[in-house]
Design a protein around this motif. Sequence first.
Motif, short mmCIF file in Angstrom:
data_model
loop_
_atom_site.label_atom_id
_atom_site.label_comp_id
_atom_site.label_asym_id
_atom_site.label_seq_id
_atom_site.Cartn_x
_atom_site.Cartn_y
_atom_site.Cartn_z
N LEU A 115 0.97 -1.18 0.09
CA LEU A 115 -0.05 -0.05 -0.14
C LEU A 115 0.95 1.15 -0.13
CD1 LEU A 115 -2.36 -1.26 3.02
CD2 LEU A 115 -2.84 -1.18 0.61
N SER A 116 0.38 2.44 -0.43
CA SER A 116 1.02 3.75 -0.29
C SER A 116 -0.05 4.75 0.18
CB SER A 116 1.43 4.16 -1.62
OG SER A 116 2.20 5.47 -1.39
N ASN A 117 -0.16 4.88 1.25
CA ASN A 117 -1.15 5.90 1.65
C ASN A 117 -2.44 5.29 1.83
OD1 ASN A 117 -1.99 8.34 2.91
ND2 ASN A 117 -2.39 9.22 1.28
N GLY A 118 -2.48 4.09 2.20
CA GLY A 118 -3.72 3.37 2.15
C GLY A 118 -4.25 2.72 0.78
N ALA A 119 -3.78 3.15 -0.33
CA ALA A 119 -4.10 2.58 -1.56
C ALA A 119 -3.38 1.62 -2.09
CB ALA A 119 -4.06 3.71 -2.56
N ALA A 120 -3.77 0.59 -2.31
CA ALA A 120 -3.16 -0.67 -2.99
C ALA A 120 -2.45 -0.51 -4.13
CB ALA A 120 -3.98 -1.90 -3.10
N LEU A 121 -0.89 -0.65 -4.12
CA LEU A 121 -0.07 -0.56 -5.40
C LEU A 121 -0.30 -1.94 -5.98
CD1 LEU A 121 2.94 1.18 -3.91
CD2 LEU A 121 1.28 2.11 -5.13
N PHE A 122 -0.34 -2.88 -5.33
CA PHE A 122 -0.55 -4.40 -5.89
C PHE A 122 -0.90 -5.38 -4.89
CE2 PHE A 122 4.17 -4.73 -5.00
CZ PHE A 122 4.24 -5.88 -4.33
N THR A 123 -1.48 -6.48 -5.20
CA THR A 123 -1.78 -7.57 -4.46
C THR A 123 -1.54 -8.79 -5.09
OG1 THR A 123 -3.54 -6.37 -3.30
CG2 THR A 123 -3.44 -8.76 -3.25
N GLU A 124 -0.55 -9.58 -4.74
CA GLU A 124 0.03 -10.92 -5.16
C GLU A 124 -0.02 -11.98 -4.28
OE1 GLU A 124 1.50 -11.14 -8.34
OE2 GLU A 124 1.12 -9.07 -8.98
N PRO A 125 0.17 -13.27 -4.44
CA PRO A 125 0.31 -14.26 -3.47
C PRO A 125 1.77 -14.13 -3.05
CG PRO A 125 -0.43 -14.92 -5.75
CD PRO A 125 -0.03 -13.82 -6.04
N ARG A 126 1.81 -14.36 -1.57
CA ARG A 126 3.18 -14.12 -1.09
C ARG A 126 4.30 -14.79 -1.79
NH1 ARG A 126 -0.47 -13.89 3.05
NH2 ARG A 126 0.00 -12.34 4.63
N ILE A 127 4.05 -16.00 -2.40
CA ILE A 127 5.28 -16.66 -3.02
C ILE A 127 5.77 -15.73 -4.42
CG2 ILE A 127 4.01 -18.02 -4.63
CD1 ILE A 127 6.10 -20.41 -3.99
N ALA A 128 5.04 -15.17 -4.90
CA ALA A 128 5.27 -14.28 -5.88
C ALA A 128 5.98 -12.92 -5.38
CB ALA A 128 4.00 -13.69 -6.98
N VAL A 129 5.50 -12.40 -4.45
CA VAL A 129 6.19 -11.11 -3.86
C VAL A 129 7.65 -11.58 -3.34
CG1 VAL A 129 5.98 -9.63 -2.00
CG2 VAL A 129 3.76 -10.28 -2.99
N LEU A 130 7.66 -12.78 -2.51
CA LEU A 130 9.06 -13.22 -2.30
C LEU A 130 10.05 -13.16 -3.28
CD1 LEU A 130 8.30 -15.80 0.75
CD2 LEU A 130 8.65 -13.40 0.71
N ARG A 131 9.53 -13.68 -4.52
CA ARG A 131 10.41 -13.98 -5.63
C ARG A 131 10.89 -12.52 -6.34
NH1 ARG A 131 12.20 -18.75 -5.78
NH2 ARG A 131 10.78 -20.35 -5.76
N SER A 132 9.85 -11.60 -6.31
CA SER A 132 10.20 -10.61 -6.91
C SER A 132 10.58 -9.35 -5.94
CB SER A 132 8.91 -9.75 -7.60
OG SER A 132 8.01 -9.52 -6.64
N ILE A 133 10.27 -9.20 -4.82
CA ILE A 133 10.51 -8.29 -3.96
C ILE A 133 11.67 -8.58 -3.02
CG2 ILE A 133 9.89 -6.72 -1.94
CD1 ILE A 133 8.38 -5.81 -4.46
N ILE A 134 12.08 -9.68 -2.89
CA ILE A 134 13.12 -10.34 -2.10
C ILE A 134 14.37 -10.82 -3.08
CG2 ILE A 134 14.02 -11.73 -0.18
CD1 ILE A 134 12.01 -9.58 0.70
N PHE A 135 13.94 -12.15 -3.74
CA PHE A 135 15.00 -12.55 -4.11
C PHE A 135 15.59 -11.78 -5.57
CE2 PHE A 135 13.01 -16.22 -2.30
CZ PHE A 135 13.98 -16.90 -1.71
N SER A 136 14.65 -11.08 -6.54
CA SER A 136 15.03 -10.49 -7.55
C SER A 136 15.56 -9.47 -7.29
CB SER A 136 13.75 -10.66 -8.56
OG SER A 136 13.42 -11.67 -9.17
N HIS A 137 15.10 -8.85 -6.36
CA HIS A 137 15.64 -7.48 -5.98
C HIS A 137 16.79 -7.51 -5.43
CE1 HIS A 137 14.16 -3.44 -3.70
NE2 HIS A 137 15.20 -3.33 -4.34
N THR A 138 17.27 -8.53 -4.48
CA THR A 138 18.43 -8.80 -3.97
C THR A 138 19.63 -9.09 -5.05
OG1 THR A 138 17.70 -9.53 -1.62
CG2 THR A 138 19.95 -10.44 -2.66
N ILE A 139 19.13 -9.92 -6.14
CA ILE A 139 20.18 -10.20 -7.28
C ILE A 139 20.52 -8.99 -7.88
CG2 ILE A 139 19.99 -11.50 -9.57
CD1 ILE A 139 18.55 -13.78 -7.90
N HIS A 140 19.50 -8.17 -8.31
CA HIS A 140 19.47 -6.89 -8.94
C HIS A 140 20.43 -5.85 -8.35
CE1 HIS A 140 18.38 -2.87 -10.86
NE2 HIS A 140 18.33 -2.68 -9.38
N HIS A 141 20.44 -5.72 -6.89
CA HIS A 141 21.18 -4.62 -6.12
C HIS A 141 22.74 -5.30 -5.93
CE1 HIS A 141 18.57 -1.42 -5.92
NE2 HIS A 141 17.77 -1.99 -5.37
#
Length: 169
Positions: A115-141
């Motif tokens: 969310l950003s200021n209460g508005a949903a930016l996205f809703t995904e299954p947790r497994i998809a969020v972990l893959r993108s926001i944690i795993f892929s994001h880590t590899i990118h940086h």
Amino acid sequence: MTSIQSMLSEFDAEAANTRKTLERVPEAAFGWKPHGKSFSMGELATHLANIPGWMAYILEEDSFDIMPGGIEPPRVQSAASRDELLGQFDTNIARSRAALAGVDDVRLSQPWTLLSNGAALFTEPRIAVLRSIIFSHTIHHRAQLGLYFRLLDVPVPPTYGPSADESMG
């Protein structure tokens, strides 16, 4: 093998590669940045050390608001030393690994919302969020940090195979 077992194996491998990279960050170059729009080396490394900590929130909460009440969160302070950086990373890895080991495949399939200021930016299954926001994001940086190393003649550690600077040994 369950999704959790598979993700734990991947989490451990990525954590080891990331720690190897963070161990190379030269303290004397914490303030260096390749471009005015870039993170400094210390800021980038601190961001990389903190990404794994987000996993626990994703697994334990149903949502996270990055700007509650419309107020931007305070900027994370860059670690002051390599020891502080590695300490942050190790703490985040331990907490998030325990959280991942404590859930099941059902929990991974349930939705999580950013969310950003209460508005949903996205809703995904947790497994998809972990893959993108944690795993892929880590590899990118981690790759960005590898480029910083290359520009400063810091040997790039091997991750998925030998680097141009050294073998896997």
